[in-house]
Design a protein around this motif. Sequence first.
Motif, PDB file in Angstrom:
ATOM      1  N   LEU A  37       0.810  -1.221   0.000  1.00 34.58           N
ATOM      2  CA  LEU A  37       0.000   0.000   0.000  1.00 34.58           C
ATOM      3  C   LEU A  37       0.842   1.269   0.000  1.00 34.58           C
ATOM      4  O   LEU A  37       0.331   2.351   0.244  1.00 34.58           O
ATOM      5  N   TYR A  38       2.128   1.144  -0.284  1.00 31.97           N
ATOM      6  CA  TYR A  38       3.025   2.280  -0.073  1.00 31.97           C
ATOM      7  C   TYR A  38       2.700   3.476  -0.961  1.00 31.97           C
ATOM      8  O   TYR A  38       3.074   4.602  -0.637  1.00 31.97           O
ATOM      9  N   ARG A  39       2.003   3.263  -2.059  1.00 31.28           N
ATOM     10  CA  ARG A  39       1.677   4.385  -2.940  1.00 31.28           C
ATOM     11  C   ARG A  39       0.370   5.078  -2.547  1.00 31.28           C
ATOM     12  O   ARG A  39       0.037   6.119  -3.105  1.00 31.28           O
ATOM     13  N   MET A  40      -0.377   4.480  -1.635  1.00 31.62           N
ATOM     14  CA  MET A  40      -1.643   5.086  -1.221  1.00 31.62           C
ATOM     15  C   MET A  40      -1.359   6.251  -0.274  1.00 31.62           C
ATOM     16  O   MET A  40      -0.586   6.124   0.670  1.00 31.62           O
ATOM     17  N   SER A  41      -1.988   7.384  -0.520  1.00 27.33           N
ATOM     18  CA  SER A  41      -1.750   8.559   0.315  1.00 27.33           C
ATOM     19  C   SER A  41      -2.331   8.373   1.707  1.00 27.33           C
ATOM     20  O   SER A  41      -1.786   8.857   2.692  1.00 27.33           O
ATOM     21  N   ASN A  42      -3.461   7.681   1.812  1.00 27.91           N
ATOM     22  CA  ASN A  42      -4.037   7.380   3.124  1.00 27.91           C
ATOM     23  C   ASN A  42      -4.866   6.099   3.026  1.00 27.91           C
ATOM     24  O   ASN A  42      -5.231   5.659   1.946  1.00 27.91           O
ATOM     25  N   ILE A  43      -5.133   5.527   4.172  1.00 25.65           N
ATOM     26  CA  ILE A  43      -5.919   4.292   4.238  1.00 25.65           C
ATOM     27  C   ILE A  43      -7.332   4.667   4.657  1.00 25.65           C
ATOM     28  O   ILE A  43      -7.555   5.187   5.752  1.00 25.65           O
ATOM     29  N   LEU A  44      -8.302   4.402   3.784  1.00 22.85           N
ATOM     30  CA  LEU A  44      -9.679   4.787   4.063  1.00 22.85           C
ATOM     31  C   LEU A  44     -10.330   3.890   5.101  1.00 22.85           C
ATOM     32  O   LEU A  44     -11.133   4.340   5.907  1.00 22.85           O
ATOM     33  N   SER A  45     -10.004   2.612   5.068  1.00 23.58           N
ATOM     34  CA  SER A  45     -10.523   1.677   6.063  1.00 23.58           C
ATOM     35  C   SER A  45      -9.595   0.484   6.132  1.00 23.58           C
ATOM     36  O   SER A  45      -8.843   0.208   5.188  1.00 23.58           O
ATOM     37  N   VAL A  46      -9.645  -0.228   7.251  1.00 18.38           N
ATOM     38  CA  VAL A  46      -8.807  -1.410   7.406  1.00 18.38           C
ATOM     39  C   VAL A  46      -9.216  -2.473   6.401  1.00 18.38           C
ATOM     40  O   VAL A  46      -8.375  -3.139   5.788  1.00 18.38           O
ATOM     41  N   TYR A  47     -10.524  -2.623   6.214  1.00 18.26           N
ATOM     42  CA  TYR A  47     -11.015  -3.627   5.261  1.00 18.26           C
ATOM     43  C   TYR A  47     -10.493  -3.340   3.857  1.00 18.26           C
ATOM     44  O   TYR A  47      -9.948  -4.229   3.192  1.00 18.26           O
ATOM     45  N   ALA A  48     -10.644  -2.116   3.399  1.00 14.92           N
ATOM     46  CA  ALA A  48     -10.203  -1.761   2.052  1.00 14.92           C
ATOM     47  C   ALA A  48      -8.696  -1.927   1.911  1.00 14.92           C
ATOM     48  O   ALA A  48      -8.203  -2.395   0.877  1.00 14.92           O
ATOM     49  N   ALA A  49      -7.955  -1.560   2.957  1.00 13.94           N
ATOM     50  CA  ALA A  49      -6.497  -1.683   2.904  1.00 13.94           C
ATOM     51  C   ALA A  49      -6.080  -3.140   2.746  1.00 13.94           C
ATOM     52  O   ALA A  49      -5.194  -3.465   1.950  1.00 13.94           O
ATOM     53  N   TYR A  50      -6.718  -4.032   3.496  1.00 13.63           N
ATOM     54  CA  TYR A  50      -6.353  -5.452   3.431  1.00 13.63           C
ATOM     55  C   TYR A  50      -6.695  -6.053   2.073  1.00 13.63           C
ATOM     56  O   TYR A  50      -5.872  -6.733   1.458  1.00 13.63           O
TER      57      TYR A  50
END
Length: 258
Positions: A37-50
């Motif tokens: 996920l290193y290119r993502m500026s922020n994590i919207l939710s734990v579920y989406a991140a996983y």
Amino acid sequence: MSLQRQNFLYGDLRRALLSIRFPVGVLGVAFALFYSLYRMSNILSVYAAYIDALYFIPFAFALLFCAFPFSESLIEDIEHKYIQLLVMRGSLKKYTLSKVILIYMSAIVVMILGTLLFTILAHLQAPWELKDEYLYTDIFTKIFWKNGFHLLFFASHSFFVGLLAGNLALLAAYVSLFWQEKLLTVAFPFLAYYLVIYYEYGIFGNIVWLDIRQIFNLSYDVWNNPVYSILWPIIVSLFIAVFMGIGIYRKLRRIYDT
């Protein structure tokens, strides 16, 4: 279960869990998921991140770290002549069975613990839930998510991903018996994963229940039947594990007989 088999399993269990490689493997899985996920500026939710992390290229490093704790145990026993002493205490079949069980199970446990570490750390930055359509197509939503059991939800998901990791760890151990290079053993799950996903479309086309990226990802109900979709990856993984176990035993028998 015989005392000899218990001794094999107990010894291998201590060897797997008490080694520094085990916590390194857990940390490595969490790192691989974050690195995806290193290119993502922020994590919207734990579920989406996983879920997103499972589809980025660096995720394959998580499979590598799952093989790290115990896949090298076979070549280490051969290099240090431990295998002869161990087999004298029991039999080659019991020795092989113990190794196969611990390689397979340690990979699953490392995947589960690494994923839980990732989700707990991700929750420091983002909420558990993202209100989108994908969440509600997930097989485990009704079982865990709606009741607030978020960690059980991710543990269940990572168990099935761990089944794939366990198979690749066994494959790495099998390959190590032909090319006794530790670097190759550790790297092989990464290489094998990408070889499979690169060629499987040309072989199986759009058959989703043969796509390893979907079979072992329970965000997808590949059979349009939750029970079948849960049982299918377990059946596939156990079949591969038994097949690899037989292959490992036959190769060890040739090595040991010589």
